[in-house]
Every structure is written in structure tokens, then in C-alpha cells.
Design an enzyme around this catalytic site. Structure first.
Site, PDB file in Angstrom:
ATOM      1  N   CYS A  13     -32.733 -17.590  20.691  1.00  0.00           N
ATOM      2  CA  CYS A  13     -34.063 -18.196  20.598  1.00  0.00           C
ATOM      3  C   CYS A  13     -34.513 -18.258  19.134  1.00  0.00           C
ATOM      4  CB  CYS A  13     -35.050 -17.483  21.515  1.00  0.00           C
ATOM      5  SG  CYS A  13     -36.546 -18.456  21.829  1.00  0.00           S
TER       6      CYS A  13
ATOM      7  N   HIS B 273     -32.406 -17.159  26.746  1.00  0.00           N
ATOM      8  CA  HIS B 273     -32.303 -15.698  26.679  1.00  0.00           C
ATOM      9  C   HIS B 273     -31.233 -15.216  27.649  1.00  0.00           C
ATOM     10  CE1 HIS B 273     -35.634 -14.646  23.987  1.00  0.00           C
ATOM     11  NE2 HIS B 273     -36.155 -15.782  24.421  1.00  0.00           N
TER      12      HIS B 273
ATOM     13  N   GLU C  76     -30.042 -12.345  27.914  1.00  0.00           N
ATOM     14  CA  GLU C  76     -30.230 -10.930  28.241  1.00  0.00           C
ATOM     15  C   GLU C  76     -31.139 -10.689  29.431  1.00  0.00           C
ATOM     16  OE1 GLU C  76     -33.474 -11.865  25.178  1.00  0.00           O
ATOM     17  OE2 GLU C  76     -31.482 -12.583  25.689  1.00  0.00           O
TER      18      GLU C  76
END
Length: 184
Positions: A75, A163, A165
């Protein structure tokens, strides 16, 4: 062969701790360091540049790009790589977080190629890369954003707008595992 050590550079993003966890889950030694850490104090085989709130708060990121180790920008990390190396970052048409279906445009890419033909991601598009820097190519796009991921394998610099994660992103852990392979 020993596992690589991958450091997460904290750009004050809300998911930075999850990036560290994803790397631990991938079996590597990892540490989260603030983005004002002197580059000479970083002992790593690879770096993850976390997301964060603002380009004004990327600390010493430009210096980290000279450490001659693979770098994955997530990002804001992606946007920082792009802007610092001569690309263009501008406001996107869609702010806030949302599910985004991403199309992989380079199935040979070492970071995201294994996700081809596409994957569902969790991303914010308040800001996005509009033009990649010289040496980079677009490796993923969507109907929301023309640069969902970019790579410069010759310099081992990579980035994703989404993202990987967070649990909302399908196959996000695979992105981290691919990055670990790059760092080997």
C-alpha cells in the site's frame, strides 16, 4: 540453507503487526523497526515497507531502497517506492477499504505470478500509483486501479496496492511466502 531475516519497516500503518506475523508464520526471523531507524542499523536479507497514513510519514524509506536487499512495498510502501524512484502517485477514485478482485497480468512474476489468473484482495485506493517508475512493469490490475502490483525483478523491488496480511485477502500468505523465496 538458513532462513532469511526479513525486517518490516513500520510506516505507522494499522496492519503492520500483521505483516510481522505473516512473516513469522512463513518461518522466517523477523522484526518490526520504526521508519526512522538508521539504514546501517538494519541487518536483513529483505525488507517489507508497511502501509501507513501518509507520504509525509515515510521516514528514511528512500535510504532503505539503497540497502541492496529485496524490498516489498505494501500500500503506502508501494506508493513510496513508486514516487521515490520517479513514478507518479495520485488520489484514487475510491477511498476507504473494500474487497477488490485483482487480475494478475504477469503470471511469471516471482511475487504475484502464482496468484494468476486473479485473486480477491482487501485494499484502500485513497492514493494509488498512476505511472510506474522506469524499470518496473505492472503485474496486476483491477477495474478500480491500473496498478494493483508492480515489479522490478532486476533490482528486486516489488509492491502491491492491497494488504496481503489481512484475513480478508485470499491467498495473502502466499504473497509473503513468495517474497521469502525471493529473499533466499
Amino acid at each position: 540453507m538458513s532462513e532469511p531475516r526479513i525486517v518490516v519497516i513500520d510506516n505507522h500503518g494499522q496492519f503492520t503487526h500483521l505483516e510481522g506475523r505473516a512473516l513469522r508464520d512463513a518461518g522466517v526471523d523477523t522484526e518490526i523497526l520504526d521508519n526512522d531507524t538508521p539504514p546501517g542499523d538494519i541487518d536483513a536479507d529483505g525488507l517489507v515497507l508497511s502501509g501507513g497514513p501518509s507520504m509525509d510519514r515515510i521516514g528514511r524509506t528512500e535510504e532503505y531502497l539503497d540497502l541492496d536487499v529485496p524490498v516489498l512495498g505494501i500500500c503506502l510502501g508501494l506508493q513510496a517506492i513508486a514516487e521515490l524512484l520517479g513514478g507518479t502517485v495520485e488520489s484514487g477514485d475510491y477511498g476507504g477499504y473494500a474487497d477488490v478482485d485483482v487480475t494478475i497480468t504477469d503470471d511469471d512474476d516471482p511475487l504475484v505470478g502464482s496468484l494468476a489468473p486473479g485473486t480477491r484482495t482487501w485494499a484502500s485506493h485513497a492514493d494509488e500509483v498512476k505511472a510506474v517508475p522506469d524499470g518496473f512493469h505492472v503485474t496486476a490490475d483491477s477495474d478500480v486501479c491500473g496498478v494493483e502490483a508492480m515489479s522490478d525483478p532486476d533490482r528486486d523491488l516489488y509492491g502491491v496496492q492491497w494488504h496481503p496480511e489481512v484475513s480478508h485477502t485470499e491467498r495473502g500468505q502466499e504473497v509473503f511466502e513468495n517474497f521469502v523465496e525471493i529473499c533466499r
